[in-house]
Structures are given as C-alpha cells and as structure tokens.
Enzyme design. Structure first.
Site, short mmCIF file in Angstrom:
data_model
loop_
_atom_site.label_atom_id
_atom_site.label_comp_id
_atom_site.label_asym_id
_atom_site.label_seq_id
_atom_site.Cartn_x
_atom_site.Cartn_y
_atom_site.Cartn_z
CD GLU A 252 30.51 51.05 20.16
OE1 GLU A 252 31.24 52.02 20.42
OE2 GLU A 252 30.18 50.21 21.01
CE LYS B 272 33.44 53.43 24.01
NZ LYS B 272 32.67 52.66 23.02
CG ASP C 67 33.12 71.14 23.05
OD1 ASP C 67 33.64 70.01 22.94
OD2 ASP C 67 33.75 72.14 23.42
CG HIS D 79 28.80 43.97 19.24
ND1 HIS D 79 29.86 44.83 19.20
CD2 HIS D 79 27.94 44.50 20.13
CE1 HIS D 79 29.65 45.83 20.03
NE2 HIS D 79 28.50 45.64 20.61
C1 MEV Z 1 31.14 49.37 24.31
O1 MEV Z 1 31.19 50.46 23.41
C2 MEV Z 1 30.53 49.79 25.63
C3 MEV Z 1 30.54 48.72 26.73
O2 MEV Z 1 31.86 48.26 26.95
C4 MEV Z 1 29.99 49.37 27.99
C5 MEV Z 1 30.11 48.53 29.24
O3 MEV Z 1 31.01 47.66 29.31
O4 MEV Z 1 29.30 48.77 30.16
C6 MEV Z 1 29.72 47.52 26.35
#
Ligand code: MEV
Length: 430
Positions: free
Chosen positions: A85, A269, A285, A383
């Site tokens: 990513e 995430k 892992d 991005h």
């Molecule tokens: C994207 O890979 C991760 C985000 O969505 C994390 C977040 O929203 O805090 C940008």
C-alpha cells in the site's frame, strides 16, 4: 556498530532505489548475503520455499521499504516494512520525525507469556475437577518443563496454570485449563501446542474428563507491547493548519474510534498497516498478530480503539498504544527466510521483546499519520501523487516521463489514463 549514527537519512526518499538500498546496507553494516536479501537481488529461493509449505510453484514478492527517523527507547532504528500500500512507509517515517522532537517513542513489553488452552469435557464434577487441577499445579508445570530443554535453557518454560469454568456453551458447561508458557524469543506456537498435547493425558487422569482441543490462544493478553509518544504541538502545524488545530483534530478523530466500533475497525486497520508491514518483513505470523489485536480491541465486550490520544501536561499531543505482540526472532520463517534475517539485522534486534517494542511504536506512528491526514486535508491528497504515478505507468510512461506526466496530472487535478496518454503524446512529440 556505530551507536552515534542517526536514523534521520536526509534525502533518502528522493534517492533512486539502488542508492537507497546501498545507504541502508552501509548504515547497518550488512554482510553481502544480507545485503542481497534486502535489496532484492537475493532472498528466498523457490527451493527454500519448497521446504516451507506444500505444493510450492514459485514465489510471491512484496515491496520492501525502510522507514526512517525512528528513535525508540533512545535507540536509532531503521524499520523494514513489507507492504503493497502506498503512503504507509512515508507516513510512518514522517510521524517518526515529528515524534523525535518530543523525545521519540518509549516502548516496553511484558514477559513473553503465551497461553495454551486445553478444553476439558465430561468431568463428572466440574468444580471438584477444577480444584484438583489447581492442587496439582506444581506437578503439571514440572511435567511441562520436561518437554523442551532448549526453551528451558533459554530461560523459558511453564509459569502458571489457570483453570476456568465455562458455565454456558452450546454443549453445556466444561472446563478450560490455561497453561501460561514463557516462550522467550520464539513466537512459541509450536512449543505451546506440544506442551498442551503432552499434558493432556495427565489432565485427563486428574479431572476424569476428556481433553478435547489443545492449542494456543491468539488472544495473547499476557504478552503485551506498549508504546507512548509525544508530538510537540508546534511540530504538527502545516499549511493553513495551526498545531493546536491539528492536535485537537487528532484527539476528536480518536474519540470517534473510542466510541464507535465501525470507526474503530478502520482506525485499528491503520495501526495494523504499520504493525503487519514489520511483522511480514521479519517473517512472523501476521494472522496471529491480527487475530490477537482485534480480540484485544474487543476485550471489554465492545470493539474499540487500540490506541488513545490526548494532551500531556504541556498541551502537546500524547499517544499510547497497547496490544498483544506474539512475535519471535528464532524458529519458523524468521530463521529460514533470508530477507527476514536481514530485516532483523537492519534493526539490530537481539530479543523478541525488542522487536515487539519496535513494532508497537511503528503501529502508533502509523495511527498518527492516518489521523493527521484524516483530521486535516483528508487521506486522498497524500495518495494522489502515488496514484498519479501508477496511472502514468498504466498509460505507457517510462523513465522520467512517469514523474512529468504524474506531476502535470496532479497539478491539473485530473488523474486519468486518457489525460496521461494525452500528456505523454505531447512530451513525445517534443
Ligand atoms: C488505510 O489503509 C488506513 C486508514 O483508513 C486508517 C484510518 O482511517 O485511520 C487511513
């Protein structure tokens, strides 16, 4: 090793890839073998892979980036990150730079205690069986400590036995014994599973029941890693945004994740973007780490944020992250995979706990990168540049055409393949 060296590598981002690799290799004093494993010219072979899993047909690669600027417990660290990513490595590096100004990351871990579970079904008297197991704790732990002399020699071994009564389940009540096992520098799944399987007949004899499942728990809540950091308010200012506004925006964003599970999943995430990238780079892992993280985030009965953000006594932005971190530096893929070995050497880690401390710090940096972007200009702007480069390549741009085409599209805010093709035709027509 030169302890005065800094992980602040000026101009690192703008260097061509081979030069970047050379810088890092020299910085860490890597051997030619480790250097080749790191820069992509060496690394895992299909033959080695064939011994790792079944039905191997080839290899699957990922980009390996290095995050700069990390200062963790006073030590300069370059962090290897395997991830597909865009923006993750840049985000971690940038936040590590701001956090240096606040003294860097302070991280620590608990002892590396894993939990092995034994499900005991059919004991005639559950309460009596539970007590019988606890009365025999010393005997059970002694038996467990005869299984793995290598681990005992390394200072690990069985530490405790808990016995829980599960009152209600689809098959009615039963007992669960938890073997608490110190796995030192190993992730420990094999050691724990072997111990549980070996203990099962003794447990059956003591309880009069049948030991059904014998397997470690990925909710490794006795093997926690914690990191804290401070980002000085002034360091957060950029463009039209004051430091105070960015700080408060980040705290408001955290509050959303703390209160709402839908947001917490995405927030966590973002943390895992950093955590997994280092876990993967070191051959660990990542499914185990993911499972542990999310189960830990839900430990209070409601899924919530793994991190917390607020103000310190001086009004600076202060963050903490606590999560299970069952990673190892011996055994499994960590030992077999040449790039994992090189990654560990790059960081100069000598214990699994040190590795866990780096990983949790990267998770906190990554979380800050995401919240800072989300709380200010939004995530898409950052991005856009990388996306534009990918679109330029898809349109057929090569060499320095990629940057020219991408730059023009970003300036025009028109990042599309048809526009990239048009610009490319223009460049080539002279
Ligand atoms: C994207 O890979 C991760 C985000 O969505 C994390 C977040 O929203 O805090 C940008």
């Amino acid at each position: 090793m030169n302890e005065k060296r800094s992980s602040r590598l000026s101009g690192f981002y703008d260097k061509p890839q081979p030069e970047r690799a050379a810088t890092v290799i020299e910085w860490a004093g890597l051997s030619p073998k480790d250097a080749a494993a790191l820069d992509g010219s060496g690394g895992l072979t299909a033959e080695q892979a064939d011994h790792m899993i079944e039905n191997v047909v080839g290899l699957h690669s990922l980009p390996l980036g290095v995050a700069a600027n990390f200062l963790i417990n006073g030590r300069e660290v370059l962090v290897p990150m395997a991830i597909e990513e865009p923006s993750v490595v840049a985000g971690a590096s940038f936040m590590a730079k701001l956090i240096r100004e606040g003294g860097g990351f302070h991280a620590h871990t608990t002892e590396p205690h894993m939990i092995g579970q034994m499900q005991i079904i059919g004991s005639p008297d559950l309460r009596a069986a539970r007590f019988a197991l606890l009365e025999n704790k010393t005997r059970i732990l002694d038996l467990a400590n005869q299984i793995d002399p290598v681990l005992i020699k390394a200072g690990g071994g069985a530490r405790d036995l808990d016995v829980r009564l599960i009152d209600d389940s689809p098959i009615g009540p039963f007992l669960v014994a938890h073997l608490i096992y110190d796995t030192r520098d190993a992730m420990g799944a094999n050691a724990v599973n072997t111990a549980c399987e070996t203990l099962a007949p003794t447990i059956e004899q003591i309880t009069g029941g049948r030991v059904h499942l014998r397997i470690l728990s990925n909710l490794a809540d006795r093997r926690l890693a914690r990191a804290r950091c401070v980002a000085p308010t002034a360091s957060l200012a950029f463009g039209d945004f004051t430091g105070e506004r960015v700080r408060d925006g980040i705290i408001e964003a955290y509050a959303f994740a703390a209160a709402d599970s839908y947001r917490a999943a995405t927030h966590n995430k973002g943390i895992m973007n950093g955590v997994d990238a280092v876990v993967i780079a070191t051959g660990n892992d990542w499914r185990a780490i993911e499972a542990g993280a999310h189960a830990y985030a839900a430990r209070g009965g409601k899924y919530t944020s793994l991190s917390a953000w607020g103000k310190d006594a001086d009004g600076n932005l202060a963050g903490t992250l606590e999560m299970p971190m069952a990673v190892g530096i011996v055994g499994g893929a960590t030992k077999v995979h040449p790039t994992a070995q090189a990654a560990l050497k790059l960081m100069g880690v000598t214990t699994a706990r040190e590795l866990a401390e780096i990983i949790v710090s990267v998770g906190l940096a990554q979380n800050l990168a995401a919240l800072r972007a989300l709380a200010t200009e939004g995530i898409q702007r950052g991005h856009m540049g990388l996306h534009a480069r990918q679109v330029a390549i898809a349109a057929g741009a090569v060499g320095n055409e990629v940057e020219i085409v991408a730059g023009k599209m970003v300036a025009e805010k028109k990042v599309r393949v048809d526009r990239a093709e048009e610009i490319l035709r223009g460049i080539r027509a002279g």
